[in-house]
Motif scaffolding. Structure first.
Motif, mmCIF file in Angstrom:
data_model
loop_
_atom_site.group_PDB
_atom_site.id
_atom_site.type_symbol
_atom_site.label_atom_id
_atom_site.label_comp_id
_atom_site.label_asym_id
_atom_site.label_seq_id
_atom_site.Cartn_x
_atom_site.Cartn_y
_atom_site.Cartn_z
ATOM 1 N N LEU A 33 0.829 -1.208 0.000
ATOM 2 C CA LEU A 33 0.000 0.000 0.000
ATOM 3 C C LEU A 33 0.861 1.256 0.000
ATOM 4 O O LEU A 33 0.510 2.261 -0.584
ATOM 5 N N VAL A 36 2.153 2.248 -3.724
ATOM 6 C CA VAL A 36 1.197 2.388 -4.810
ATOM 7 C C VAL A 36 1.727 3.412 -5.811
ATOM 8 O O VAL A 36 2.256 4.453 -5.426
ATOM 9 N N VAL A 40 -0.751 10.487 -5.331
ATOM 10 C CA VAL A 40 -1.514 10.748 -4.114
ATOM 11 C C VAL A 40 -1.127 12.102 -3.521
ATOM 12 O O VAL A 40 -1.329 12.349 -2.343
ATOM 13 N N HIS A 43 -3.738 13.866 -1.525
ATOM 14 C CA HIS A 43 -4.238 13.197 -0.319
ATOM 15 C C HIS A 43 -3.519 13.742 0.904
ATOM 16 O O HIS A 43 -2.330 14.022 0.852
ATOM 17 N N TYR A 130 -5.019 5.539 1.302
ATOM 18 C CA TYR A 130 -5.229 5.142 -0.090
ATOM 19 C C TYR A 130 -6.687 4.855 -0.390
ATOM 20 O O TYR A 130 -7.014 4.327 -1.441
ATOM 21 N N ARG A 132 -8.958 2.709 0.721
ATOM 22 C CA ARG A 132 -9.240 1.314 0.390
ATOM 23 C C ARG A 132 -10.022 0.620 1.486
ATOM 24 O O ARG A 132 -9.923 -0.567 1.636
#
Length: 133
Positions: A33, A36, A40, A43, A130, A132
């Protein structure tokens, strides 16, 4: 039959020394993770905390080292993966995000709140970052 626990037993249990808990390593699927390949940069997790909050201190001491080992930036900077916001120093942000309890983690993507949670372990923080869950 009397099912009451004798007071001396309760007292002895409450006075027993606490043992240190070993923090497990991050599982391999979580390590992925952190790697990735998607962008991002928009984020950020906002962590609302306070120096007097035991749960906040525990999360920082137990979970943040594992994240830092994977090159996560954690601090007060706006470019950090996790931006630490002290509620006593930033009451305006605390009000803006309607923080009611500590710690509070809020995932912000493109300036908008996507999700929020209380205290999490390193694995769950990575999942949240992420998106998820």
């Amino acid at each position: 039959m009397n099912t009451l626990i004798p007071a001396t037993m309760v007292l002895s249990l409450s006075l027993a020394p606490m043992q240190a808990v070993e923090v497990p390593a991050i599982p391999e699927n979580v390590v992925k993770l952190f790697q990735v390949e998607e962008d991002v940069s928009n984020h950020q997790i906002l962590l609302f905390t306070a120096s007097w909050c035991p749960a906040c201190v525990q999360m920082k001491n137990n979970e943040f080292p594992a994240l830092r080992d994977k090159n996560w930036e954690i601090g007060e900077g706006q470019s950090s993966h996790i931006r630490v916001i002290d509620v006593d120093q930033h009451p305006g942000l605390t009000d803006k995000y309607n923080v009611q309890s500590l710690p509070t983690l809020i995932l912000v993507v493109d300036g908008k709140e996507v999700s929020r949670s209380g205290s999490l372990n390193a694995y769950s923080i990575a999942e949240m970052f992420y998106n998820r869950k």
